[in-house]
Design a protein around this motif. Structure first.
Motif, mmCIF file in Angstrom:
data_model
loop_
_atom_site.group_PDB
_atom_site.id
_atom_site.type_symbol
_atom_site.label_atom_id
_atom_site.label_comp_id
_atom_site.label_asym_id
_atom_site.label_seq_id
_atom_site.Cartn_x
_atom_site.Cartn_y
_atom_site.Cartn_z
ATOM 1 N N SER A 190 0.705 -1.177 0.043
ATOM 2 C CA SER A 190 0.211 -0.007 0.120
ATOM 3 C C SER A 190 0.801 1.284 -0.007
ATOM 4 C CB SER A 190 -0.991 -0.030 0.987
ATOM 5 O OG SER A 190 -0.246 -0.052 2.420
ATOM 6 N N THR A 191 0.295 2.394 -0.402
ATOM 7 C CA THR A 191 1.024 3.692 -0.544
ATOM 8 C C THR A 191 0.671 4.440 0.711
ATOM 9 O OG1 THR A 191 -0.901 4.735 -1.910
ATOM 10 C CG2 THR A 191 1.131 3.572 -3.169
ATOM 11 N N VAL A 192 1.386 5.312 0.877
ATOM 12 C CA VAL A 192 1.362 6.541 2.285
ATOM 13 C C VAL A 192 1.043 7.699 1.530
ATOM 14 C CG1 VAL A 192 2.056 7.125 4.450
ATOM 15 C CG2 VAL A 192 2.271 4.911 3.702
ATOM 16 N N GLU A 193 0.197 8.432 1.936
ATOM 17 C CA GLU A 193 0.031 9.950 1.495
ATOM 18 C C GLU A 193 1.173 10.613 1.861
ATOM 19 O OE1 GLU A 193 -2.115 12.859 -0.320
ATOM 20 O OE2 GLU A 193 -2.693 10.994 0.111
ATOM 21 N N GLU A 208 7.841 0.002 -7.437
ATOM 22 C CA GLU A 208 8.750 -0.675 -5.991
ATOM 23 C C GLU A 208 8.193 0.142 -4.910
ATOM 24 O OE1 GLU A 208 12.884 -0.882 -3.995
ATOM 25 O OE2 GLU A 208 12.876 -0.952 -6.150
ATOM 26 N N PHE A 209 7.489 -0.248 -3.948
ATOM 27 C CA PHE A 209 6.915 0.395 -2.832
ATOM 28 C C PHE A 209 8.210 0.532 -1.664
ATOM 29 C CE2 PHE A 209 3.242 -1.663 -4.568
ATOM 30 C CZ PHE A 209 2.329 -0.782 -4.578
ATOM 31 N N ASP A 210 7.770 1.519 -0.929
ATOM 32 C CA ASP A 210 8.860 2.337 -0.179
ATOM 33 C C ASP A 210 9.422 0.899 0.712
ATOM 34 O OD1 ASP A 210 10.441 4.115 1.335
ATOM 35 O OD2 ASP A 210 9.145 4.282 2.792
ATOM 36 N N ILE A 211 10.797 0.769 0.710
ATOM 37 C CA ILE A 211 11.298 -0.238 1.647
ATOM 38 C C ILE A 211 11.047 -0.057 3.318
ATOM 39 C CG2 ILE A 211 13.578 0.774 1.661
ATOM 40 C CD1 ILE A 211 12.948 -3.117 1.564
ATOM 41 N N ILE A 212 11.214 1.008 3.548
ATOM 42 C CA ILE A 212 11.024 1.356 5.003
ATOM 43 C C ILE A 212 9.555 0.859 5.533
ATOM 44 C CG2 ILE A 212 10.864 3.014 6.981
ATOM 45 C CD1 ILE A 212 13.036 4.531 5.420
ATOM 46 N N GLY A 213 8.484 1.250 4.411
ATOM 47 C CA GLY A 213 7.071 0.848 4.839
ATOM 48 C C GLY A 213 6.946 -0.389 4.578
#
Length: 195
Positions: free
Chosen positions: A129-132, A179-184
């Protein structure tokens, strides 16, 4: 590791299938600066340089890479975003990008927005999922998420990014690599047992 700041675009010069692998020959001004065994991000996919000629180089994508990315649908003459791996001590101008694509998305719409563009994408992979205002990599480009929704997000593209990446070729129904954020991803993984 990459930053999502595209160095240049390359042009697909030749595609050669061999068993389940695809050898991709790319025309690029970077070719003369590369070395065999070097990692280069191609539309966000980390691939190893296996051959270098005067103004072209070759990388090989295996079946798993082809199954999970848009590389399976490359065509001769198509533009690809290129970034060499970052060197230790470089500035991290984008965000931490591994070059390991999590899946693909479809461009839903492109809207002009007073000198920039808003691209909206949809994706089906429920594991991510993405984050605003968080980071996302689209075709290797580090971007900030706007309008984050379940399975859908938008990004705003400035004229420089539009002109210097293959975003200028993305239209509704174009498939892109994500590619989703690795930290997330790490935070989600750590929190999973408690949710």
């Amino acid at each position: 590791m990459f930053t999502g700041i595209i160095e240049t675009v390359g042009e697909i010069d030749q595609l050669t299938a061999e068993s389940e692998n695809l050898h991709i020959k790319i025309k690029s001004p970077l070719a003369q600066e590369l070395k065999i065994d070097q990692s280069v991000s191609h539309n966000g996919v980390c691939l190893t340089v296996v051959e270098i000629n005067e103004n072209t180089y070759v990388v090989t994508a295996i079946k798993e890479t082809l199954d999970k990315t848009t590389l399976r649908s490359l065509r001769k003459g198509e533009l690809v975003n290129l970034e060499r791996a970052m060197q230790l001590g470089d500035r991290l101008d984008g965000h931490i990008v591994q070059g390991h694509v999590d899946g693909t998305a479809i461009c839903e719409s492109v809207a002009e927005a007073n000198g920039s563009w808003v691209f909206t994408f949809t994706y089906k992979n429920a594991d991510f999922s993405t984050v605003e205002k968080g980071s996302i990599t689209v075709n290797g480009v580090s971007l900030t998420v706007v309008n984050s929704q379940k399975g859908r997000f938008s990004v705003a593209i400035i004229p420089y990014t539009f002109e210097n990446t293959n975003f200028k070729e993305i239209k509704p129904q174009t498939e892109v690599n994500l590619e989703f954020d690795i930290i997330g991803k790490y935070v989600k993984n750590l929190m999973q047992p408690y949710v």
